[in-house]
Design a protein around this motif. Structure first.
Motif, PDB file in Angstrom:
ATOM      1  N   HIS A   1      13.448  55.678  16.264  1.00  0.00           N
ATOM      2  CA  HIS A   1      13.791  54.322  15.866  1.00  0.00           C
ATOM      3  C   HIS A   1      12.862  53.865  14.752  1.00  0.00           C
ATOM      4  O   HIS A   1      11.671  54.160  14.759  1.00  0.00           O
TER       5      HIS A   1
ATOM      6  N   VAL B   1      21.005  44.925  16.044  1.00  0.00           N
ATOM      7  CA  VAL B   1      19.643  45.370  15.728  1.00  0.00           C
ATOM      8  C   VAL B   1      18.638  44.268  16.035  1.00  0.00           C
ATOM      9  O   VAL B   1      18.880  43.095  15.743  1.00  0.00           O
TER      10      VAL B   1
ATOM     11  N   LEU C   1      21.211  49.658   8.220  1.00  0.00           N
ATOM     12  CA  LEU C   1      21.433  49.211   9.594  1.00  0.00           C
ATOM     13  C   LEU C   1      22.572  49.981  10.251  1.00  0.00           C
ATOM     14  O   LEU C   1      22.566  50.213  11.459  1.00  0.00           O
TER      15      LEU C   1
ATOM     16  N   ARG D   1      18.618  53.962  13.339  1.00  0.00           N
ATOM     17  CA  ARG D   1      18.269  53.178  14.530  1.00  0.00           C
ATOM     18  C   ARG D   1      17.047  52.312  14.254  1.00  0.00           C
ATOM     19  O   ARG D   1      16.130  52.732  13.546  1.00  0.00           O
TER      20      ARG D   1
END
Length: 281
Positions: free
Chosen positions: A10, A55, A263, A267
């Motif tokens: 991430h 997100v 986005l 991640r």
């Protein structure tokens, strides 16, 4: 010390919450009437886009902006995002000195704590003005309860060009603090500022995407950053010299299109969530 993330990796999207006139160029900031503020409308646009992609991001909030726009922090927190500190006045850290710096950290933490229900645990200095030449600042951050900093930019002129490009730990007088530098792209000449600001709008989207992917393939996160003013291509700007204007605004096309691409294809999670991953490792 560095860390390698387990795949899937991430990344972190961070927003420096300041208004269009908060530009560090060595000049006094103008006095702007309340009707001229634009930060709230641009934050609302960012929040809507983040909700669209599901997100969560980290918002580095100026204490003065939180005071002037008291609905911003609750709005950000209600959407599930993290709020951290960007200081109070947007003054460069070396100009503040230890006492005023601590005062700003405490003042901003109290404002955010009241508005958000919890105090911030992260910090980013205006114009990356915290680094090896201000070691006392990290001591103060640790003493004031910060877990991480994101101010060491590995760039020439405004940072430490030989600095680490991936997260690491720094020892302070009272313990260690996590450092999460913004993303840059190495080149034969120097590191390029592809992670945010004018560089994010100037360099090609393919270069930016390749850099994120290369970091992720190596098990490391990319830290991207955005200013609310970058959501509007034709918003107001200060009258500056050509060089300072380019440093502050670049080509000034808005960042929304390429941000949407990232986005959609990578991640993201908050900075605090990234730090929690290291703490549990």
């Amino acid at each position: 010390m560095g860390w390698v993330f387990l795949i899937p990796v991430h990344n972190a999207l961070t927003i420096d919450v300041e208004d269009w006139y908060h530009v560090c160029c060595g000049d006094a900031e103008p006095v702007v009437p309340a009707g001229k503020r634009r930060v709230r409308q641009n934050i609302e646009r960012i929040l809507a886009m983040l909700a669209e992609f599901g997100v969560k991001a980290t918002f580095f909030m100026l204490g003065s902006v939180a005071e002037e726009e008291p609905l911003l922090v609750p709005m950000i927190v209600a959407a599930g995002h993290e709020v951290s500190s960007h200081g109070y006045s947007h003054t460069l850290v070396p100009l503040l000195g230890p006492k005023k710096f601590r005062d700003e950290i405490r003042r901003t933490a109290e404002i955010i704590g009241t508005q958000a229900g919890c105090k911030p645990v992260g910090f980013r200095a205006p114009q990356w003005s915290l680094g090896p030449e201000t070691p006392w600042a990290l001591d103060i951050l640790h003493e004031e309860g910060c877990l991480y900093d994101s101010s060491y930019n590995p760039l020439p002129f405004i940072g430490d060009r030989r600095g680490a490009r991936t997260p690491f730990s720094i020892a302070t007088s009272a313990g260690s603090i996590f450092e999460l530098p913004p993303m840059v792209t190495p080149s034969p000449i120097c590191n390029l500022p592809t992670g945010g600001g004018w560089g994010f709008r100037f360099f090609s989207l393919s270069m930016i995407s390749r850099t994120v992917k290369k970091l992720n393939d190596a098990g490391m996160p990319a830290v991207l950053y955005l200013h609310p003013r970058e959501m509007e291509a034709f918003g107001p700007r200060l009258s500056l010299s050509p060089l300072k204007s380019f440093a502050a605004y670049g080509t000034r096309s808005d960042a929304e299109g390429r941000l949407r691409h990232l986005l959609q294809n990578f991640r993201f999670r908050t900075m605090r969530q990234l730090v929690a991953t290291w703490q549990s490792a």
